[in-house]
Write a protein that holds these residues in place. Sequence first.
Motif, PDB file in Angstrom:
ATOM      1  N   GLU A  66       0.832  -1.195   0.000  1.00 48.13           N
ATOM      2  CA  GLU A  66       0.000   0.000   0.000  1.00 48.13           C
ATOM      3  C   GLU A  66       0.870   1.250   0.000  1.00 48.13           C
ATOM      4  OE1 GLU A  66      -3.413   2.015   2.842  1.00 48.13           O
ATOM      5  OE2 GLU A  66      -3.468  -0.161   2.493  1.00 48.13           O
ATOM      6  N   THR A  67       0.523   2.207  -0.838  1.00 44.98           N
ATOM      7  CA  THR A  67       1.268   3.460  -0.942  1.00 44.98           C
ATOM      8  C   THR A  67       0.836   4.428   0.159  1.00 44.98           C
ATOM      9  OG1 THR A  67      -0.313   4.571  -2.402  1.00 44.98           O
ATOM     10  CG2 THR A  67       1.330   3.141  -3.440  1.00 44.98           C
ATOM     11  N   THR A  68       1.557   5.520   0.304  1.00 47.38           N
ATOM     12  CA  THR A  68       1.231   6.492   1.341  1.00 47.38           C
ATOM     13  C   THR A  68      -0.116   7.165   1.112  1.00 47.38           C
ATOM     14  OG1 THR A  68       2.497   8.162   0.102  1.00 47.38           O
ATOM     15  CG2 THR A  68       3.640   6.996   1.891  1.00 47.38           C
ATOM     16  N   ASN A  69      -0.581   7.188  -0.139  1.00 44.74           N
ATOM     17  CA  ASN A  69      -1.886   7.794  -0.416  1.00 44.74           C
ATOM     18  C   ASN A  69      -2.984   6.744  -0.609  1.00 44.74           C
ATOM     19  OD1 ASN A  69      -0.940   6.878  -2.850  1.00 44.74           O
ATOM     20  ND2 ASN A  69      -1.573   8.676  -4.033  1.00 44.74           N
ATOM     21  N   GLY A  70      -2.733   5.525  -0.123  1.00 42.63           N
ATOM     22  CA  GLY A  70      -3.792   4.527  -0.043  1.00 42.63           C
ATOM     23  C   GLY A  70      -4.016   3.661  -1.271  1.00 42.63           C
ATOM     24  N   GLU A  71      -3.165   3.754  -2.266  1.00 46.36           N
ATOM     25  CA  GLU A  71      -3.307   2.876  -3.427  1.00 46.36           C
ATOM     26  C   GLU A  71      -2.703   1.503  -3.108  1.00 46.36           C
ATOM     27  OE1 GLU A  71      -5.223   3.844  -5.579  1.00 46.36           O
ATOM     28  OE2 GLU A  71      -5.152   6.027  -5.489  1.00 46.36           O
ATOM     29  N   ARG A  72      -3.216   0.470  -3.762  1.00 45.23           N
ATOM     30  CA  ARG A  72      -2.726  -0.893  -3.546  1.00 45.23           C
ATOM     31  C   ARG A  72      -2.051  -1.389  -4.816  1.00 45.23           C
ATOM     32  NH1 ARG A  72      -6.084  -5.136  -2.277  1.00 45.23           N
ATOM     33  NH2 ARG A  72      -4.709  -5.944  -0.640  1.00 45.23           N
ATOM     34  N   LEU A  73      -0.816  -1.836  -4.665  1.00 44.30           N
ATOM     35  CA  LEU A  73      -0.013  -2.275  -5.806  1.00 44.30           C
ATOM     36  C   LEU A  73       0.206  -3.778  -5.730  1.00 44.30           C
ATOM     37  CD1 LEU A  73       2.629   0.605  -5.749  1.00 44.30           C
ATOM     38  CD2 LEU A  73       0.498   0.490  -7.066  1.00 44.30           C
ATOM     39  N   ASN A  74      -0.153  -4.444  -6.807  1.00 44.71           N
ATOM     40  CA  ASN A  74      -0.094  -5.894  -6.877  1.00 44.71           C
ATOM     41  C   ASN A  74       1.287  -6.358  -7.345  1.00 44.71           C
ATOM     42  OD1 ASN A  74      -1.681  -8.462  -8.872  1.00 44.71           O
ATOM     43  ND2 ASN A  74      -1.264  -8.489  -6.702  1.00 44.71           N
ATOM     44  N   ALA A  75       1.740  -7.488  -6.821  1.00 48.19           N
ATOM     45  CA  ALA A  75       3.055  -8.007  -7.193  1.00 48.19           C
ATOM     46  C   ALA A  75       3.093  -9.521  -7.062  1.00 48.19           C
ATOM     47  CB  ALA A  75       4.139  -7.376  -6.328  1.00 48.19           C
ATOM     48  N   ILE A  76       4.083 -10.099  -7.730  1.00 50.25           N
ATOM     49  CA  ILE A  76       4.356 -11.533  -7.667  1.00 50.25           C
ATOM     50  C   ILE A  76       5.766 -11.721  -7.122  1.00 50.25           C
ATOM     51  CG2 ILE A  76       4.724 -13.635  -9.036  1.00 50.25           C
ATOM     52  CD1 ILE A  76       1.808 -12.888  -8.781  1.00 50.25           C
ATOM     53  N   HIS A  77       5.915 -12.692  -6.247  1.00 48.95           N
ATOM     54  CA  HIS A  77       7.222 -13.019  -5.670  1.00 48.95           C
ATOM     55  C   HIS A  77       7.514 -14.489  -5.963  1.00 48.95           C
ATOM     56  CE1 HIS A  77      10.017 -12.754  -1.881  1.00 48.95           C
ATOM     57  NE2 HIS A  77      10.655 -13.205  -2.949  1.00 48.95           N
ATOM     58  N   PHE A  78       8.364 -14.740  -6.952  1.00 46.35           N
ATOM     59  CA  PHE A  78       8.812 -16.102  -7.251  1.00 46.35           C
ATOM     60  C   PHE A  78       9.884 -16.485  -6.238  1.00 46.35           C
ATOM     61  CE2 PHE A  78       7.310 -14.793 -11.516  1.00 46.35           C
ATOM     62  CZ  PHE A  78       6.424 -15.839 -11.764  1.00 46.35           C
ATOM     63  N   LYS A  79       9.795 -17.727  -5.742  1.00 43.09           N
ATOM     64  CA  LYS A  79      10.708 -18.140  -4.678  1.00 43.09           C
ATOM     65  C   LYS A  79      11.415 -19.448  -5.001  1.00 43.09           C
ATOM     66  CE  LYS A  79       8.229 -15.785  -0.966  1.00 43.09           C
ATOM     67  NZ  LYS A  79       7.647 -15.904   0.392  1.00 43.09           N
ATOM     68  N   ASN A  80      12.636 -19.544  -4.497  1.00 39.89           N
ATOM     69  CA  ASN A  80      13.437 -20.758  -4.590  1.00 39.89           C
ATOM     70  C   ASN A  80      13.903 -21.157  -3.194  1.00 39.89           C
ATOM     71  OD1 ASN A  80      14.046 -21.424  -7.646  1.00 39.89           O
ATOM     72  ND2 ASN A  80      14.136 -19.192  -7.446  1.00 39.89           N
ATOM     73  N   LYS A  81      14.216 -22.423  -3.024  1.00 37.37           N
ATOM     74  CA  LYS A  81      14.626 -22.923  -1.713  1.00 37.37           C
ATOM     75  C   LYS A  81      15.941 -22.295  -1.269  1.00 37.37           C
ATOM     76  CE  LYS A  81      15.291 -27.209   0.891  1.00 37.37           C
ATOM     77  NZ  LYS A  81      15.308 -28.701   0.830  1.00 37.37           N
ATOM     78  N   ASP A  82      16.884 -22.197  -2.162  1.00 38.72           N
ATOM     79  CA  ASP A  82      18.200 -21.623  -1.842  1.00 38.72           C
ATOM     80  C   ASP A  82      18.592 -20.674  -2.976  1.00 38.72           C
ATOM     81  OD1 ASP A  82      20.616 -21.085  -0.637  1.00 38.72           O
ATOM     82  OD2 ASP A  82      21.595 -22.912  -1.386  1.00 38.72           O
ATOM     83  N   PRO A  83      17.994 -19.472  -3.028  1.00 40.18           N
ATOM     84  CA  PRO A  83      18.195 -18.574  -4.172  1.00 40.18           C
ATOM     85  C   PRO A  83      19.615 -18.031  -4.274  1.00 40.18           C
ATOM     86  CG  PRO A  83      17.044 -17.432  -2.422  1.00 40.18           C
ATOM     87  CD  PRO A  83      17.122 -18.882  -2.009  1.00 40.18           C
ATOM     88  N   LYS A  84      20.051 -17.807  -5.508  1.00 45.38           N
ATOM     89  CA  LYS A  84      21.349 -17.187  -5.759  1.00 45.38           C
ATOM     90  C   LYS A  84      21.323 -15.692  -5.439  1.00 45.38           C
ATOM     91  CE  LYS A  84      22.383 -20.337  -9.621  1.00 45.38           C
ATOM     92  NZ  LYS A  84      22.619 -20.416 -11.088  1.00 45.38           N
ATOM     93  N   GLY A  85      20.141 -15.131  -5.407  1.00 45.59           N
ATOM     94  CA  GLY A  85      19.939 -13.708  -5.175  1.00 45.59           C
ATOM     95  C   GLY A  85      18.496 -13.391  -5.506  1.00 45.59           C
ATOM     96  N   VAL A  86      18.176 -12.114  -5.605  1.00 40.99           N
ATOM     97  CA  VAL A  86      16.818 -11.707  -5.946  1.00 40.99           C
ATOM     98  C   VAL A  86      16.868 -10.666  -7.054  1.00 40.99           C
ATOM     99  CG1 VAL A  86      16.772  -9.945  -4.125  1.00 40.99           C
ATOM    100  CG2 VAL A  86      14.609 -10.819  -5.074  1.00 40.99           C
ATOM    101  N   ILE A  87      15.954 -10.790  -7.994  1.00 43.31           N
ATOM    102  CA  ILE A  87      15.831  -9.833  -9.097  1.00 43.31           C
ATOM    103  C   ILE A  87      14.581  -8.997  -8.868  1.00 43.31           C
ATOM    104  CG2 ILE A  87      15.476  -9.544 -11.571  1.00 43.31           C
ATOM    105  CD1 ILE A  87      16.996 -12.200 -11.953  1.00 43.31           C
TER     106      ILE A  87
END
Length: 281
Positions: A54-75
């Motif tokens: 949620e933004t400071t002015n009340g908007e809601r932003l949708n996102a996807i978080h792909f996950k791995n068990k032992d990630p090399k990093g995050v993009i």
Amino acid sequence: MSKLKKVLLWTLILYFMILGLLGFFQHKIIFQPKKLPKNYTFQFDHPFEEFFLETTNGERLNAIHFKNKDPKGVILYFHGNKGNLSRWGNITVFFAKKEYDVIVMDYRSYGKSTGTITEESLYSDAQLFYDYTLKLYEEDQIIVYGRSLGTGIATKIASTNKPDNLILETPYNTMEEVTSYWLPIFPVKSILKFKFTSNEFIQNVTCDVTIYHGTDDGVVPYVSGKRLFESIPTSKKRMISIEGGSHNDLIGFKEYTKTIDKVLEKEFNENWDATSSGVEK
């Protein structure tokens, strides 16, 4: 009035009418979102979580978080100007299958995200997601990736933070340069509301920078990406030019598939043959 004067008069009238329409409709030309119903269920061929910030002015932003068990990093991925996460999730799962976690958001008015886009809101929303990513990962694990429109946002975020890596696919030097390419007879600078001055932001980027650009890009001209590359002050930069590549097909070229792992892992060393890989240092 002579016939020539009438032609000139109507030409001027038509010119300024088009100029006015371009100014009025530029938002719809630059941003082409596709809405999704609130109950839409995403389906991807990799483990993921859907979430909202949620933004400071009340908007809601949708996102996807792909996950791995032992990630090399995050993009942290900033996508292009068309569609929504149902499309961009399928594109970014490519990186998740390389064992990187991926966080990709929908801009305001895209997909399930609410609100209206301004240039400043794009930057502040991107920072919101960067801060979220920082809560889950160390900063030296964060790779910022921008594609097309998203390259300006990604460059801005990399300029005000300290990610480990910045990757730009089909970037532009400035939005004015791109619009002038498409509309050479119009004074776009005077009507353009969205500047996206990547060439200014890049001056404050201190991490490694890699640019991928196709020589046959018909949306963002190759020369614009080249100018951006040449303006990068750090020596830790690479431009991978893909001969015959256009705007949306770089992943289909060996110059991309054979280098992307090294780019993600920052394997920029003397053993990388820049000539055969299409790499410019």
